[in-house]
Motif scaffolding. Sequence first.
Motif, PDB file in Angstrom:
ATOM      1  N   ARG A 101       0.866  -0.980   0.095  1.00 19.57           N
ATOM      2  CA  ARG A 101      -0.138   0.060   0.021  1.00 19.57           C
ATOM      3  C   ARG A 101       0.743   1.142  -0.079  1.00 19.57           C
ATOM      4  N   ASN A 102       1.755   1.403   0.799  1.00 15.70           N
ATOM      5  CA  ASN A 102       2.723   2.491   0.826  1.00 15.70           C
ATOM      6  C   ASN A 102       3.591   2.685  -0.278  1.00 15.70           C
ATOM      7  N   TYR A 103       4.234   1.493  -1.104  1.00 15.27           N
ATOM      8  CA  TYR A 103       4.820   1.622  -2.166  1.00 15.27           C
ATOM      9  C   TYR A 103       3.838   1.970  -3.506  1.00 15.27           C
ATOM     10  N   ASP A 104       2.518   1.813  -3.580  1.00 17.12           N
ATOM     11  CA  ASP A 104       1.656   1.962  -4.429  1.00 17.12           C
ATOM     12  C   ASP A 104       1.389   3.467  -4.280  1.00 17.12           C
ATOM     13  N   LYS A 105       1.112   4.227  -3.172  1.00 16.12           N
ATOM     14  CA  LYS A 105       0.939   5.279  -3.031  1.00 16.12           C
ATOM     15  C   LYS A 105       2.078   6.264  -3.384  1.00 16.12           C
ATOM     16  N   HIS A 106       3.433   5.862  -3.097  1.00 16.15           N
ATOM     17  CA  HIS A 106       4.228   6.713  -3.562  1.00 16.15           C
ATOM     18  C   HIS A 106       4.960   6.402  -5.085  1.00 16.15           C
ATOM     19  N   LYS A 107       4.557   5.362  -5.431  1.00 19.75           N
ATOM     20  CA  LYS A 107       4.901   5.120  -7.049  1.00 19.75           C
ATOM     21  C   LYS A 107       4.047   5.967  -7.751  1.00 19.75           C
ATOM     22  N   GLU A 108       2.752   6.247  -7.272  1.00 23.32           N
ATOM     23  CA  GLU A 108       1.760   7.138  -7.918  1.00 23.32           C
ATOM     24  C   GLU A 108       2.385   8.479  -8.010  1.00 23.32           C
ATOM     25  N   ARG A 109       3.105   8.942  -6.956  1.00 26.72           N
ATOM     26  CA  ARG A 109       3.507  10.228  -6.620  1.00 26.72           C
ATOM     27  C   ARG A 109       4.717  10.490  -7.716  1.00 26.72           C
ATOM     28  N   LEU A 110       5.535   9.517  -7.713  1.00 30.89           N
ATOM     29  CA  LEU A 110       6.617   9.428  -8.690  1.00 30.89           C
ATOM     30  C   LEU A 110       6.038   9.495 -10.113  1.00 30.89           C
ATOM     31  N   SER A 111       5.243   8.656 -10.614  1.00 28.98           N
ATOM     32  CA  SER A 111       4.508   8.742 -11.956  1.00 28.98           C
ATOM     33  C   SER A 111       4.004   9.852 -12.395  1.00 28.98           C
ATOM     34  N   GLU A 112       3.025  10.465 -11.376  1.00 26.95           N
ATOM     35  CA  GLU A 112       2.588  11.862 -11.632  1.00 26.95           C
ATOM     36  C   GLU A 112       3.500  12.881 -12.092  1.00 26.95           C
ATOM     37  N   SER A 113       4.543  12.958 -11.250  1.00 25.92           N
ATOM     38  CA  SER A 113       5.655  13.896 -11.164  1.00 25.92           C
ATOM     39  C   SER A 113       6.463  13.731 -12.498  1.00 25.92           C
ATOM     40  N   THR A 158      10.886  -0.746 -15.409  1.00 24.88           N
ATOM     41  CA  THR A 158       9.935  -0.826 -14.403  1.00 24.88           C
ATOM     42  C   THR A 158      10.355  -0.184 -13.234  1.00 24.88           C
ATOM     43  N   PHE A 159       9.250   0.134 -12.109  1.00 23.24           N
ATOM     44  CA  PHE A 159       9.403   0.686 -11.095  1.00 23.24           C
ATOM     45  C   PHE A 159      10.144  -0.408  -9.932  1.00 23.24           C
ATOM     46  N   GLU A 160      10.816   0.152  -9.094  1.00 24.82           N
ATOM     47  CA  GLU A 160      11.635  -0.698  -8.165  1.00 24.82           C
ATOM     48  C   GLU A 160      11.276  -0.072  -6.623  1.00 24.82           C
ATOM     49  N   SER A 161      11.272  -1.023  -5.791  1.00 24.24           N
ATOM     50  CA  SER A 161      10.996  -0.494  -4.376  1.00 24.24           C
ATOM     51  C   SER A 161      12.461  -0.796  -3.476  1.00 24.24           C
ATOM     52  N   ALA A 162      12.850   0.050  -2.646  1.00 20.43           N
ATOM     53  CA  ALA A 162      14.199  -0.206  -1.867  1.00 20.43           C
ATOM     54  C   ALA A 162      13.541   0.132  -0.565  1.00 20.43           C
ATOM     55  N   ALA A 163      14.278  -0.603   0.478  1.00 24.26           N
ATOM     56  CA  ALA A 163      14.127  -0.572   1.974  1.00 24.26           C
ATOM     57  C   ALA A 163      15.650  -0.411   2.459  1.00 24.26           C
ATOM     58  N   MET A 174      11.779   4.007  -7.211  1.00 22.55           N
ATOM     59  CA  MET A 174      12.492   4.673  -8.123  1.00 22.55           C
ATOM     60  C   MET A 174      12.303   3.871  -9.572  1.00 22.55           C
ATOM     61  N   ILE A 175      12.732   4.653 -10.562  1.00 22.79           N
ATOM     62  CA  ILE A 175      12.790   4.141 -12.058  1.00 22.79           C
ATOM     63  C   ILE A 175      13.848   4.719 -12.777  1.00 22.79           C
ATOM     64  N   GLU A 176      14.330   4.067 -13.856  1.00 24.68           N
ATOM     65  CA  GLU A 176      15.317   4.474 -14.553  1.00 24.68           C
ATOM     66  C   GLU A 176      14.743   5.554 -15.666  1.00 24.68           C
TER      67      GLU A 176
END
Length: 223
Positions: free
Chosen positions: A162-174, A185-190, A206-208
């Motif tokens: 859920r947290n990942y999807d929320k911030h992936k959307e922020r990144l995609s919109e920007s 594709t999008f990547e998630s890092a912890a 993040m995404i390239e």
Amino acid sequence: MNLTFNLQHKLILSFMVILMATSAHGIETPQYTVIYEDETVEYRQYEPYIVAETFVDKSVKYKKASNEGFMRLFRYITGNNNVQADIDMTAPVQLVAASEEIAMTAPVQRVETDDSWRISFMLPSKFSMETAPTPGDERISLRLVKGQLMAVVRYSGRWTERNYDKHKERLSESLNAAAVETIGTFESAAYDAPYVLPFLRRNEVMIEVKSAPATQLTAATGS
């Protein structure tokens, strides 16, 4: 069932001990240079690095896939690997198979592919593709990640879908608003262990990208 449960908890506790022991000295992370940033996104030019990675079938749920992939990698860095070393002796030189513990690095990364989750972490920079210990688990492979330009959003909280999807959307919109072309594709890092309070944790999505806004810098195509 109880044996498996206890073993997994022992491994997780061992992981936490390693993190606590290394945190005082700092955990190695991928090297990068920030070339541009706005209110939401940071654009980083990464240096090449090597990852150990494993794939978990996409039919496995997000959290379980992360745990399963992590446990494979954890066993690899704590000795489930084979190292061949030349040892000078008075007798002829011998090749000796041994196990080697690998220093912790951050972050642990998770990527969604067409049919699986890819879980990975960076090997310490002292290793090359030639010197890195060979995984004892055939489901783990080593890969050289080429230098690449990444668009990154950093956030705190738990490393959940859920947290990942929320911030992936922020990144995609920007990125869409800035007309930035993406690669892959999008990547998630912890970066932090589970015992770290959620509001203190460092997570990233993040995404390239081919270039950053207002710059002419072009990224190397990632692998």
